[in-house]
Design a protein around this motif. Sequence first.
Motif, short mmCIF file in Angstrom:
data_model
loop_
_atom_site.label_atom_id
_atom_site.label_comp_id
_atom_site.label_asym_id
_atom_site.label_seq_id
_atom_site.Cartn_x
_atom_site.Cartn_y
_atom_site.Cartn_z
N LEU A 153 -32.49 -10.94 -32.10
CA LEU A 153 -32.14 -12.35 -31.98
C LEU A 153 -30.82 -12.52 -31.24
N PHE A 154 -29.80 -11.78 -31.66
CA PHE A 154 -28.49 -11.91 -31.02
C PHE A 154 -28.50 -11.37 -29.59
N SER A 155 -29.31 -10.36 -29.34
CA SER A 155 -29.43 -9.83 -27.98
C SER A 155 -30.06 -10.86 -27.05
N LEU A 156 -31.11 -11.52 -27.53
CA LEU A 156 -31.76 -12.56 -26.73
C LEU A 156 -30.80 -13.70 -26.40
N MET A 157 -29.87 -13.96 -27.29
CA MET A 157 -28.90 -15.05 -27.06
C MET A 157 -27.73 -14.59 -26.21
N ALA A 158 -27.14 -13.45 -26.52
CA ALA A 158 -25.87 -13.06 -25.91
C ALA A 158 -26.00 -12.41 -24.54
N TYR A 159 -26.99 -11.56 -24.37
CA TYR A 159 -27.07 -10.78 -23.14
C TYR A 159 -27.09 -11.64 -21.87
N PRO A 160 -27.91 -12.70 -21.80
CA PRO A 160 -27.93 -13.51 -20.57
C PRO A 160 -26.60 -14.20 -20.27
N LEU A 161 -25.79 -14.39 -21.28
CA LEU A 161 -24.50 -15.04 -21.06
C LEU A 161 -23.44 -14.04 -20.63
N VAL A 162 -23.48 -12.85 -21.19
CA VAL A 162 -22.54 -11.81 -20.80
C VAL A 162 -22.81 -11.37 -19.36
N THR A 163 -24.08 -11.37 -18.98
CA THR A 163 -24.45 -10.94 -17.63
C THR A 163 -24.62 -12.11 -16.66
#
Length: 195
Positions: A153-163
């Motif tokens: 869940l947190f990967s789906l949310m955070a990864y596109p923003l960090v990258t």
Amino acid sequence: MSSRDTGTEQLIKNTAKHLFFAEGKLHATTQEIADAAGVNRTLVNYYFRSRDILFDQVFNEAQEDLFQTLDDVFESDMPFKEKIKNLISVFLKEAMQFPYRELFIITEMNRHDVINAKKARIQKVNTFLEEIQLEMDKGTIKTMNPRHFAINLFSLMAYPLVTAPLNRILFGMNDEDYSALMEERKQLIFEIIFL
């Protein structure tokens, strides 16, 4: 005895947060922070004595803000699906405003070898993991280790923003277009995690 101008102190701290969290300048110098705040570098040293002390204060506040955001969602009495939908919305809203906040927190944790896992925090996370397990038992989400569900869940949310900087280049998007894509993503994430 002279009194400290807490407005200036807060301005410096807010400027540092903006540089770190919004612009991704995780290793901004004292001079860069002073310039961005429109103050003399001597004032930064006056209020914080060193760059490390400023970083530590910003780190501690960011960590507490993030935990408070998560606690507000985890401790709510909402049904699980609503809770997750709210978490996605709140997390992405804050992360779109400050896409590098979590990266800053993780970087500082690694730099200081800090894991601030208080017993109360662990209990809150364990309660959330128990809720996830209950939903798996009901068949509303795929069965797996509840920790994997939370990480996914947190990967789906955070990864596109960090990258985001890389993604904007790869997809040929400006900031406004990418923000619209992230808004669409809120519903997409919700649909991905529920059966």
